[in-house]
Structure formats: C-alpha cells, structure tokens
Write a protein that holds these residues in place. Structure first.
Motif, PDB file in Angstrom:
ATOM      1  N   ASP A 140       0.814  -1.220   0.000  1.00 48.63           N
ATOM      2  CA  ASP A 140       0.000   0.000   0.000  1.00 48.63           C
ATOM      3  C   ASP A 140       0.847   1.269   0.000  1.00 48.63           C
ATOM      4  OD1 ASP A 140      -2.357  -1.450   0.019  1.00 48.63           O
ATOM      5  OD2 ASP A 140      -2.351  -1.612   2.200  1.00 48.63           O
ATOM      6  N   GLY A 141       1.960   1.234  -0.680  1.00 52.10           N
ATOM      7  CA  GLY A 141       2.793   2.424  -0.789  1.00 52.10           C
ATOM      8  C   GLY A 141       3.721   2.665   0.382  1.00 52.10           C
ATOM      9  N   ALA A 142       3.660   1.811   1.415  1.00 52.58           N
ATOM     10  CA  ALA A 142       4.545   1.988   2.574  1.00 52.58           C
ATOM     11  C   ALA A 142       5.979   1.622   2.192  1.00 52.58           C
ATOM     12  CB  ALA A 142       4.077   1.119   3.736  1.00 52.58           C
ATOM     13  N   ALA A 143       6.936   2.191   2.915  1.00 55.36           N
ATOM     14  CA  ALA A 143       8.350   1.921   2.624  1.00 55.36           C
ATOM     15  C   ALA A 143       8.698   0.512   3.093  1.00 55.36           C
ATOM     16  CB  ALA A 143       9.226   2.951   3.333  1.00 55.36           C
ATOM     17  N   HIS A 144       8.905  -0.384   2.151  1.00 54.99           N
ATOM     18  CA  HIS A 144       9.184  -1.780   2.507  1.00 54.99           C
ATOM     19  C   HIS A 144      10.671  -2.085   2.560  1.00 54.99           C
ATOM     20  CE1 HIS A 144      10.005  -2.239  -1.767  1.00 54.99           C
ATOM     21  NE2 HIS A 144       8.816  -1.715  -2.030  1.00 54.99           N
ATOM     22  N   GLN A 145      11.476  -1.213   1.979  1.00 56.26           N
ATOM     23  CA  GLN A 145      12.939  -1.349   2.005  1.00 56.26           C
ATOM     24  C   GLN A 145      13.425  -2.661   1.396  1.00 56.26           C
ATOM     25  OE1 GLN A 145      12.900  -0.646   6.291  1.00 56.26           O
ATOM     26  NE2 GLN A 145      14.185   1.155   5.975  1.00 56.26           N
ATOM     27  N   GLY A 146      12.586  -3.220   0.516  1.00 58.11           N
ATOM     28  CA  GLY A 146      13.014  -4.404  -0.222  1.00 58.11           C
ATOM     29  C   GLY A 146      12.913  -5.704   0.549  1.00 58.11           C
ATOM     30  N   ILE A 147      12.188  -5.722   1.668  1.00 59.49           N
ATOM     31  CA  ILE A 147      12.103  -6.939   2.469  1.00 59.49           C
ATOM     32  C   ILE A 147      10.705  -7.087   3.047  1.00 59.49           C
ATOM     33  CG2 ILE A 147      12.938  -5.745   4.529  1.00 59.49           C
ATOM     34  CD1 ILE A 147      13.710  -9.402   3.611  1.00 59.49           C
ATOM     35  N   ALA A 148      10.201  -8.308   3.071  1.00 58.23           N
ATOM     36  CA  ALA A 148       8.895  -8.596   3.676  1.00 58.23           C
ATOM     37  C   ALA A 148       8.880 -10.054   4.107  1.00 58.23           C
ATOM     38  CB  ALA A 148       7.760  -8.323   2.690  1.00 58.23           C
ATOM     39  N   VAL A 149       8.148 -10.327   5.172  1.00 59.59           N
ATOM     40  CA  VAL A 149       8.009 -11.707   5.632  1.00 59.59           C
ATOM     41  C   VAL A 149       6.532 -12.031   5.819  1.00 59.59           C
ATOM     42  CG1 VAL A 149      10.262 -11.814   6.748  1.00 59.59           C
ATOM     43  CG2 VAL A 149       8.284 -11.043   8.064  1.00 59.59           C
ATOM     44  N   GLU A 150       6.180 -13.259   5.550  1.00 62.67           N
ATOM     45  CA  GLU A 150       4.822 -13.733   5.765  1.00 62.67           C
ATOM     46  C   GLU A 150       4.776 -14.466   7.107  1.00 62.67           C
ATOM     47  OE1 GLU A 150       1.881 -16.023   2.844  1.00 62.67           O
ATOM     48  OE2 GLU A 150       3.226 -17.392   3.923  1.00 62.67           O
ATOM     49  N   VAL A 151       3.891 -14.003   7.991  1.00 64.00           N
ATOM     50  CA  VAL A 151       3.747 -14.617   9.307  1.00 64.00           C
ATOM     51  C   VAL A 151       2.266 -14.871   9.566  1.00 64.00           C
ATOM     52  CG1 VAL A 151       5.807 -13.512  10.262  1.00 64.00           C
ATOM     53  CG2 VAL A 151       3.597 -12.369  10.443  1.00 64.00           C
ATOM     54  N   ALA A 152       1.988 -15.724  10.538  1.00 63.88           N
ATOM     55  CA  ALA A 152       0.604 -15.973  10.913  1.00 63.88           C
ATOM     56  C   ALA A 152      -0.003 -14.688  11.464  1.00 63.88           C
ATOM     57  CB  ALA A 152       0.539 -17.092  11.960  1.00 63.88           C
ATOM     58  N   GLU A 153      -1.298 -14.522  11.290  1.00 62.52           N
ATOM     59  CA  GLU A 153      -1.978 -13.321  11.767  1.00 62.52           C
ATOM     60  C   GLU A 153      -1.723 -13.118  13.255  1.00 62.52           C
ATOM     61  OE1 GLU A 153      -6.052 -13.819  10.710  1.00 62.52           O
ATOM     62  OE2 GLU A 153      -5.748 -13.130   8.660  1.00 62.52           O
ATOM     63  N   TYR A 154      -1.771 -11.854  13.670  1.00 64.70           N
ATOM     64  CA  TYR A 154      -1.433 -11.488  15.040  1.00 64.70           C
ATOM     65  C   TYR A 154      -2.245 -12.311  16.048  1.00 64.70           C
ATOM     66  CZ  TYR A 154      -0.587  -8.533  19.125  1.00 64.70           C
ATOM     67  OH  TYR A 154      -0.227  -8.076  20.362  1.00 64.70           O
ATOM     68  N   GLU A 155      -1.565 -12.830  17.044  1.00 67.01           N
ATOM     69  CA  GLU A 155      -2.222 -13.626  18.082  1.00 67.01           C
ATOM     70  C   GLU A 155      -2.415 -12.765  19.327  1.00 67.01           C
ATOM     71  OE1 GLU A 155      -1.580 -17.824  20.559  1.00 67.01           O
ATOM     72  OE2 GLU A 155      -0.270 -17.288  18.883  1.00 67.01           O
ATOM     73  N   TYR A 156      -3.667 -12.515  19.659  1.00 66.50           N
ATOM     74  CA  TYR A 156      -3.975 -11.668  20.806  1.00 66.50           C
ATOM     75  C   TYR A 156      -3.785 -12.429  22.119  1.00 66.50           C
ATOM     76  CZ  TYR A 156      -5.983  -8.316  17.536  1.00 66.50           C
ATOM     77  OH  TYR A 156      -6.152  -7.409  16.517  1.00 66.50           O
ATOM     78  N   SER A 157      -3.435 -11.677  23.137  1.00 64.54           N
ATOM     79  CA  SER A 157      -3.274 -12.244  24.468  1.00 64.54           C
ATOM     80  C   SER A 157      -4.621 -12.314  25.173  1.00 64.54           C
ATOM     81  CB  SER A 157      -2.314 -11.385  25.300  1.00 64.54           C
ATOM     82  OG  SER A 157      -1.036 -11.316  24.701  1.00 64.54           O
ATOM     83  N   ASP A 158      -4.690 -13.108  26.228  1.00 59.43           N
ATOM     84  CA  ASP A 158      -5.882 -13.175  27.059  1.00 59.43           C
ATOM     85  C   ASP A 158      -5.844 -12.018  28.056  1.00 59.43           C
ATOM     86  OD1 ASP A 158      -8.223 -14.975  28.003  1.00 59.43           O
ATOM     87  OD2 ASP A 158      -7.110 -14.525  29.842  1.00 59.43           O
ATOM     88  N   LEU A 159      -6.993 -11.402  28.313  1.00 59.85           N
ATOM     89  CA  LEU A 159      -7.045 -10.244  29.201  1.00 59.85           C
ATOM     90  C   LEU A 159      -6.522 -10.585  30.592  1.00 59.85           C
ATOM     91  CD1 LEU A 159      -7.864  -7.331  29.830  1.00 59.85           C
ATOM     92  CD2 LEU A 159     -10.163  -8.187  30.373  1.00 59.85           C
TER      93      LEU A 159
END
Length: 320
Positions: A140-159
């Motif tokens: 989306d136009g953000a500065a990626h600096q030529g690198i990206a990684v695919e990770v699992a979606e963010y895992e939320y903590s329990d309250l």
C-alpha cells in the motif's frame, strides 16, 4: 418470326413467349437489395474502421498494463499477513513469531540488509526473490525497504494474562485501553508510544475498533511484537475486571478539569483509556473511569489526535 422472313433460307420460326412485365423481370435480382447499410466503422475500407481498430488495440494495451500493475509475485495465504520493512521484520523475528516465507527485493549483501538476511536465514523459511514493484503493490505504498516476511496473523493475548503480567512487573502496572479507535495507524502509533514509555499491554474492543493488523505492525515499527494486546468483547466489562484487580482507570478527555500532569495516584497500577478524536470516550466507558484527566492546550487547538494524546499522557505518567 417477322412476316417476310419466313421463307429466308435457314430461318427457324420461334414460339411465342409471354411478355415480361417491366424491368423487374429482367433485373429482379439486382432489385432485391443487399440488406441494411453497414456502419462506417464496420466497413474495412472506411477511415472510421481504422480508428475503431486503433481504439480496440489501445484498450487491450491498457488492460494488459492494468493487469501487470495489480498482479504480484507476492501471494499472502489466508490466515497469514505480510510484515514489511527492516525494523518490523527484525522485531517480528526476535519476538519469536514463526516466519513462513521471506520475500526479498534487495541485495542481501548491502549494508544493514546483510544483518537482516543473516537473521532471517536462521528461521529456515524459504527465500523468494521478487521485484520492488511486487512489494510496492502489496504494501500500500509503505516503505518496505526491499524486504517482507509472511507470518501468521497477530495472536492476541488473554485479558487475564495481560492483567497478571502487568501486576508482576517491577514497576506499577500500566495498560492502555482504546475506545472506538478505528484507524489502524493510530493503533500502531499507540503501540509504539506504549513500548517507549513502559506500557505493559493494550486492550482493544472487538467491535468498532481497529485491530493489530499489517498497518498497525508497520506504523508501530516493530513495537507490536513487544507490547501484547488483548481483544475483548466488551470494553466496560474489561475495565471492571482491571478495577477488581487493583487498577485505577484514568480516562482522557479534553474538557476535564484535572490535567494528566497534576493527577497524583501514587504507586497505583493504571489503565489509561483513550477515546476517538472528536467523539471522545463513550458514555459507559466514561462512567466506568475512576478519574477523567485532560492535556492542557492553547485555545487555538480543539483536540489532539488520539495517538498523540496517548503518547503525551504516557510520557507524563512515566515521569511521575
């Protein structure tokens, strides 16, 4: 045969034939017509036809160009998200997140990329070489600096875990709760401020609130890996649980008489609640707060951006 010619040598008498009616009998096929007249653009010899063909070819070229602009070699699978940029990538790896794919569009032997490359090599994830344009399309136009990684979606903590971990810190516990903050840029900026000023975690409602997604990851500059976040179904109930655990609930509001600088809560653990810019805290959330404080400003400014206000309040709390 005409009279007087019947006796001519070699002459043959012709049988009488019915007369033909008008010219239609002789030119009937010609008078049948050739159908409706073709449009000028459908006549191959007409200049309009050449113009039509030129427009069709131009449209085909534009469609191919648009397809090439939207297609990308970077394919993010369902259930995963893309983290781009050197610092966010380093933070997500150091936080122990499992990296499934690594997209590289820079020379790994150049400058800081060498260190990032060596760190990523230890993850065992496959490297996929792509172009910078590929990363432009998915970031989306953000500065990626030529690198990206695919990770699992963010895992939320329990309250509950967030509350316990915060109270077990060497300092008074400090949590941040967001009320109707729908801009992921604000969420990312608040995570970054939280990491800078010692917040132990972030509380987000599930409805009418942005989550910790790709945009928040990017804006947080990797702080999302260090500040855990819990997502709750009801923010008011979550704040009540914090109160039962001993937290003092402090809400930010521009019209409050008490300023964040002048509040004195001693060593009490705090939950700082920030509302959306303009609408502020919702009524039930406001009623749940133990104290409402403001940030002193000049009369020329009506309100501050939610992330800016949170950062100022966290700075004041951290300095007490």
């Amino acid at each position: 045969m005409a009279k007087g010619n019947q006796s001519r040598r070699g002459a043959v008498a012709k049988k009488n034939q019915p007369p033909k009616m008008g010219s239609g009998g002789k030119h009937r096929r010609a008078l049948e017509g050739r159908g409706p007249t073709p449009k000028a653009e459908d006549r191959t010899w007409h200049p309009a036809y050449k113009q039509k063909v030129a427009k069709e070819r131009q449209a085909e070229r534009e469609a191919a160009r648009a397809k090439s602009m939207t297609a990308s070699a970077v394919k993010v699978r369902p259930g995963y998200e893309l983290v781009t940029g050197r610092n966010p990538v380093v933070e997500v790896v150091k936080a122990g997140n499992k990296v499934s794919r690594i997209y590289l569009a820079s020379d790994p032997s150049q400058g800081k990329m060498r260190e990032v490359f060596e760190l990523l090599a230890e993850t065992g994830a496959p490297f996929i070489e792509v172009t910078k344009r590929d990363l432009d399309r998915v970031s989306d136009g953000a500065a990626h600096q030529g690198i990206a990684v695919e990770v699992a979606e963010y895992e939320y903590s329990d309250l509950e875990d967030l509350i316990i971990d915060s109270l077990q810190q060497y300092k008074p516990g400090l949590l941040v709760a967001l009320d109707h903050i729908t801009d992921p840029h604000n969420v990312g900026a608040i995570l970054r401020s939280g990491a800078a000023f010692g917040a132990d975690g972030l509380i987000l409602p599930e409805r009418r609130s942005a989550g910790v997604g790709v945009t928040a990851w990017k804006v947080s500059a990797g702080a999302a890996a260090r500040v855990p976040a819990a997502r709750v179904t009801n923010l008011v109930q979550a704040l009540r649980k914090c109160k039962e655990a001993g937290f003092f609930i402090v809400g930010l509001d521009g019209n409050a008489d008490t300023t964040v600088r002048n509040m004195d809560l001693g060593d009490s653990p705090i939950v700082l609640v920030t509302g959306a810019e303009g609408s502020g805290l919702s009524r039930l959330v406001r009623d749940t707060c133990d104290l409402i404080v403001s940030i002193p400003m000049t009369s020329n400014v009506e309100s501050l951006n939610a992330s800016v206000a949170t950062a100022i309040a966290l700075y004041e709390i951290a300095g007490e």
